[in-house]
Design a protein around this motif. Structure first.
Motif, PDB file in Angstrom:
ATOM      1  N   PRO A 149       1.768  -4.267   8.794  1.00  0.00           N
ATOM      2  CA  PRO A 149       2.840  -4.452   7.809  1.00  0.00           C
ATOM      3  C   PRO A 149       4.147  -4.946   8.434  1.00  0.00           C
ATOM      4  O   PRO A 149       4.575  -4.450   9.472  1.00  0.00           O
ATOM      5  N   TRP A 161      -3.482   1.224   5.629  1.00  0.00           N
ATOM      6  CA  TRP A 161      -2.261   1.391   6.426  1.00  0.00           C
ATOM      7  C   TRP A 161      -1.826   0.084   7.067  1.00  0.00           C
ATOM      8  O   TRP A 161      -0.655  -0.111   7.349  1.00  0.00           O
ATOM      9  N   THR A 162      -2.778  -0.785   7.365  1.00  0.00           N
ATOM     10  CA  THR A 162      -2.478  -1.900   8.263  1.00  0.00           C
ATOM     11  C   THR A 162      -2.514  -3.299   7.674  1.00  0.00           C
ATOM     12  O   THR A 162      -1.916  -4.203   8.256  1.00  0.00           O
ATOM     13  N   CYS A 196       4.026  -1.405   3.648  1.00  0.00           N
ATOM     14  CA  CYS A 196       3.389  -0.086   3.660  1.00  0.00           C
ATOM     15  C   CYS A 196       4.451   0.946   3.304  1.00  0.00           C
ATOM     16  O   CYS A 196       5.488   1.029   3.973  1.00  0.00           O
ATOM     17  N   CYS A 214       4.826   4.845   3.097  1.00  0.00           N
ATOM     18  CA  CYS A 214       4.136   6.043   3.552  1.00  0.00           C
ATOM     19  C   CYS A 214       4.936   7.275   3.164  1.00  0.00           C
ATOM     20  O   CYS A 214       6.129   7.369   3.469  1.00  0.00           O
ATOM     21  N   VAL A 243       0.550   5.152   1.041  1.00  0.00           N
ATOM     22  CA  VAL A 243      -0.330   6.046   1.790  1.00  0.00           C
ATOM     23  C   VAL A 243       0.378   7.365   2.058  1.00  0.00           C
ATOM     24  O   VAL A 243       1.595   7.471   1.918  1.00  0.00           O
ATOM     25  N   LEU A 303       7.866  -1.308   6.754  1.00  0.00           N
ATOM     26  CA  LEU A 303       7.401   0.071   6.643  1.00  0.00           C
ATOM     27  C   LEU A 303       8.509   0.891   6.006  1.00  0.00           C
ATOM     28  O   LEU A 303       9.621   0.944   6.523  1.00  0.00           O
ATOM     29  N   ALA A 331       0.852  -1.182   0.000  1.00  0.00           N
ATOM     30  CA  ALA A 331       0.000   0.000   0.000  1.00  0.00           C
ATOM     31  C   ALA A 331       0.888   1.232   0.000  1.00  0.00           C
ATOM     32  O   ALA A 331       1.967   1.229   0.589  1.00  0.00           O
TER      33      ALA A 331
END
Length: 181
Positions: A168, A105-106, A111, A113, A80, A171, A78
Motif C-alpha cells: 500500500p 494487507w498488501t 490499507c 488498519c 483490516v 497506510l 482494504a
C-alpha cells in the motif's frame, strides 16, 4: 487498559514511518471514520477482512473479502484488523491464517488498519511467544505473520525512494479504545 505512554509511543513510531493515525473510542466510530475516508477518496472498490465484516455491514460499508487474489488486487482499499501493535517502532502485527488475509494487507493501494489500543505492547520481543505459538498451530495451512511499519517503500540503486511499489502507498491506522482526535 493500555498505558498512555505505549499508545503515544506507537503513534509517534507510526507517524515517523509515514502512516496516518486517527484515534476513536470504539469500533462503530472507527468504521464511521473509514466511511469518511472512503467518501473523501472516492473509494469504489473496497474489501474488509473477515473479522470486521459484521461491523462494516452495520456501518453501511459495502465491503467484502474477495475470493481470488485478482479481486483483492483490483480493490481501491482494504480495511483490516491488526492483532497487535509494537510501540517501539509503530509496527502493526497480524497473525495471518491464510494467503487471502495477507494479500488484503498488501495489495490494495490504501490499507486502513484498525488496532485495539489494549493490544499495544512495548516491542516485538514481547510478542515472541505469541508469534511462535501462532506459527506452530496444528491444522492451519501455512500460518504467517505480517509486520507492517508504514506504507510500502523501496529505493533503487541510486537511492530514489518510491512509495507503494510492493504494498500500500497509503497506510491509515485507526486506534480503537482511546480518545477521539
Amino acid at each position: 487498559m493500555v498505558k498512555p505512554n505505549l499508545a503515544g509511543r506507537f503513534v509517534a513510531g507510526a507517524l515517523a514511518a509515514g502512516a496516518e493515525v486517527f484515534r476513536v473510542p470504539d469500533l462503530p466510530a472507527a468504521l464511521a471514520a473509514v466511511a469518511r475516508i472512503f467518501d473523501e477518496g472516492e473509494v469504489r472498490r473496497a474489501l474488509v477482512s473477515r473479522s470486521l465484516q459484521a461491523g462494516a455491514a452495520a456501518a453501511g460499508l459495502a465491503v467484502r473479502l474477495p475470493e481470488k487474489a485478482d479481486q483483492i488486487a483490483a480493490a481501491d482499499a482494504a480495511v483490516v484488523l491488526a492483532d497487535f501493535g509494537a510501540a517501539e517502532t509503530g509496527t502493526l502485527v497480524h497473525l495471518d491464517s491464510d494467503d487471502e488475509e495477507k494479500l488484503a494487507w498488501t495489495l490494495p493501494p490504501l490499507c486502513i488498519c484498525l488496532l485495539d489500543e489494549r493490544k499495544i505492547v512495548p516491542d516485538l520481543q514481547s510478542l515472541a511467544g505469541t508469534i511462535a505459538d501462532h506459527l506452530g498451530q496444528p491444522g492451519v495451512p501455512g500460518p504467517q505473520v505480517s509486520l507492517v511499519t508504514g506504507p510500502s517503500r523501496t529505493a533503487d540503486i541510486e537511492n530514489q525512494l518510491t512509495i507503494g511499489v510492493q504494498g500500500p502507498a497509503r497506510l491509515v491506522i485507526g486506534l480503537v479504545g482511546g480518545e477521539e482526535r
